[in-house]
Scaffold this motif. Structure first.
Motif, mmCIF file in Angstrom:
data_model
loop_
_atom_site.group_PDB
_atom_site.id
_atom_site.type_symbol
_atom_site.label_atom_id
_atom_site.label_comp_id
_atom_site.label_asym_id
_atom_site.label_seq_id
_atom_site.Cartn_x
_atom_site.Cartn_y
_atom_site.Cartn_z
ATOM 1 N N LYS A 118 -34.987 20.362 -2.390
ATOM 2 C CA LYS A 118 -36.137 20.009 -3.222
ATOM 3 C C LYS A 118 -37.417 20.186 -2.413
ATOM 4 C CE LYS A 118 -33.681 16.613 -6.079
ATOM 5 N NZ LYS A 118 -33.623 15.182 -6.501
ATOM 6 N N TRP A 120 -41.652 20.027 -2.226
ATOM 7 C CA TRP A 120 -42.879 19.444 -2.792
ATOM 8 C C TRP A 120 -44.066 19.959 -1.986
ATOM 9 C CZ3 TRP A 120 -47.172 16.718 -1.389
ATOM 10 C CH2 TRP A 120 -47.920 16.142 -2.428
ATOM 11 N N ASN A 129 -36.905 18.189 0.893
ATOM 12 C CA ASN A 129 -36.036 17.003 0.796
ATOM 13 C C ASN A 129 -36.682 15.786 1.459
ATOM 14 O OD1 ASN A 129 -34.089 18.287 -0.691
ATOM 15 N ND2 ASN A 129 -32.527 18.247 0.883
ATOM 16 N N ARG A 170 -33.821 24.240 -5.004
ATOM 17 C CA ARG A 170 -33.379 23.653 -6.275
ATOM 18 C C ARG A 170 -34.564 23.420 -7.189
ATOM 19 N NH1 ARG A 170 -30.470 17.932 -5.896
ATOM 20 N NH2 ARG A 170 -29.354 19.132 -4.304
ATOM 21 N N SER A 171 -35.676 23.011 -6.611
ATOM 22 C CA SER A 171 -36.893 22.782 -7.393
ATOM 23 C C SER A 171 -38.109 22.911 -6.491
ATOM 24 C CB SER A 171 -36.870 21.402 -8.050
ATOM 25 O OG SER A 171 -36.847 20.373 -7.055
#
Length: 284
Positions: A118, A120, A129, A170-171
């Motif tokens: 993940k 961000w 993550n 994953r995102s």
């Protein structure tokens, strides 16, 4: 071609421009160097499908796979673009994953393979993550360095745009604050580049591409003896070994799962037989 260069070619290496340099060349080299210290695989290792990759080489292996995937996307840009891979800079082993030149300008692409993680991004923060990385700072530094080197070679200012390409995440989520570099998943890179307006004439693009493909523009060692093909072949053999080991592990896992189910069914049948025998005995 002189006799000296012919002799070099005969040994499997040749002095080439950076246009011929294959993607992930540097990370492949480091992966293979670390992997070379692995002990020979035994028959038991192969039989059980034990992972052949040394732990120290795994991040380099993933990095190479990421750069290769991005290179495939860049291959689709078309003839108006020049794409250089694993561009060596400075005097050591540092490199830029991809340098892309076209009518919209010059771009350095920093590939990060974060498989199933993940991501961000917000402002100068790039987290994987939940852990903070230096990806944005490094991408800015890489583009600034490329701009200095190209400008010095061209005899005038050459702007370079940094791009962070995220592979396999994953995102990818973005915060409210805009990052100072372009952050894209690999699938969007080609479309984004082609959507940009032209800022250079065809002549300027040709000139910059000519300068960029010369190793002396980037690295203090102007001549390189490139044995890319040999490294690619060794890396591909390693990929095949890893894939074969993975298939064997999956087969063993499937066999174990089938065995567990069969044992459970067998136990259930035995229990049911006992119950039926007890019921029959009580009726009789």
């Amino acid at each position: 071609m002189g006799e000296e260069q012919l002799d070099v070619v005969g040994r499997g290496c040749v002095a080439v421009t950076l246009r011929a340099r294959r993607p992930a060349y540097s990370v492949m080299q480091e992966c293979l160097r670390l992997q070379a210290a692995a002990p020979p695989r035994t028959s038991a290792d192969r039989f059980w499908g034990r992972h052949p990759l040394r732990p120290e080489a795994r991040s380099w292996y993933q990095g190479a796979l990421g750069e290769i995937r991005v290179a495939r996307v860049l291959d689709e840009l078309g003839p108006d673009w020049t794409v250089l891979h694993s561009v060596p800079v400075g005097s050591g082993e540092s490199d830029i994953d991809h340098v892309v030149l076209g009518p919209p300008g010059v771009f350095t692409l920093n590939t990060k393979h974060h498989d199933d993680k993940k991501v961000w991004v917000g402002g100068n923060v790039f987290m994987v993550n939940g852990s903070r990385t230096w990806h944005i700072r490094n991408s800015l530094s890489e583009a600034a360095r490329a701009s200095r080197l190209l400008s010095a070679r061209a005899g005038g200012p050459v702007d370079v745009t940094p791009v962070l390409v995220v592979v396999g995440a994953r995102s990818i989520r973005f915060g409210e604050k805009q990052p100072p570099v372009v952050v894209l998943p690999e699938a969007h890179v080609g479309r984004w580049l082609r959507s940009l307006p032209a800022v250079h004439s065809d002549e300027a693009v040709t000139y910059l591409a000519m300068l960029a493909e010369e190793r002396a523009t980037w690295h203090t060692q102007g001549l390189v003896l490139d044995d890319t093909l040999r490294h690619e072949q060794r890396f591909q053999r390693l990929q095949r070994e890893i894939a074969l080991a993975g298939r064997r592990r999956r087969r063993w896992a499937l066999g174990a799962a089938v065995g567990t189910v069969a044992a459970s069914v067998g136990a259930g049948i035995t229990l049911l037989g006992g119950v039926l025998a007890a019921v029959t005995s009580s009726i009789g």
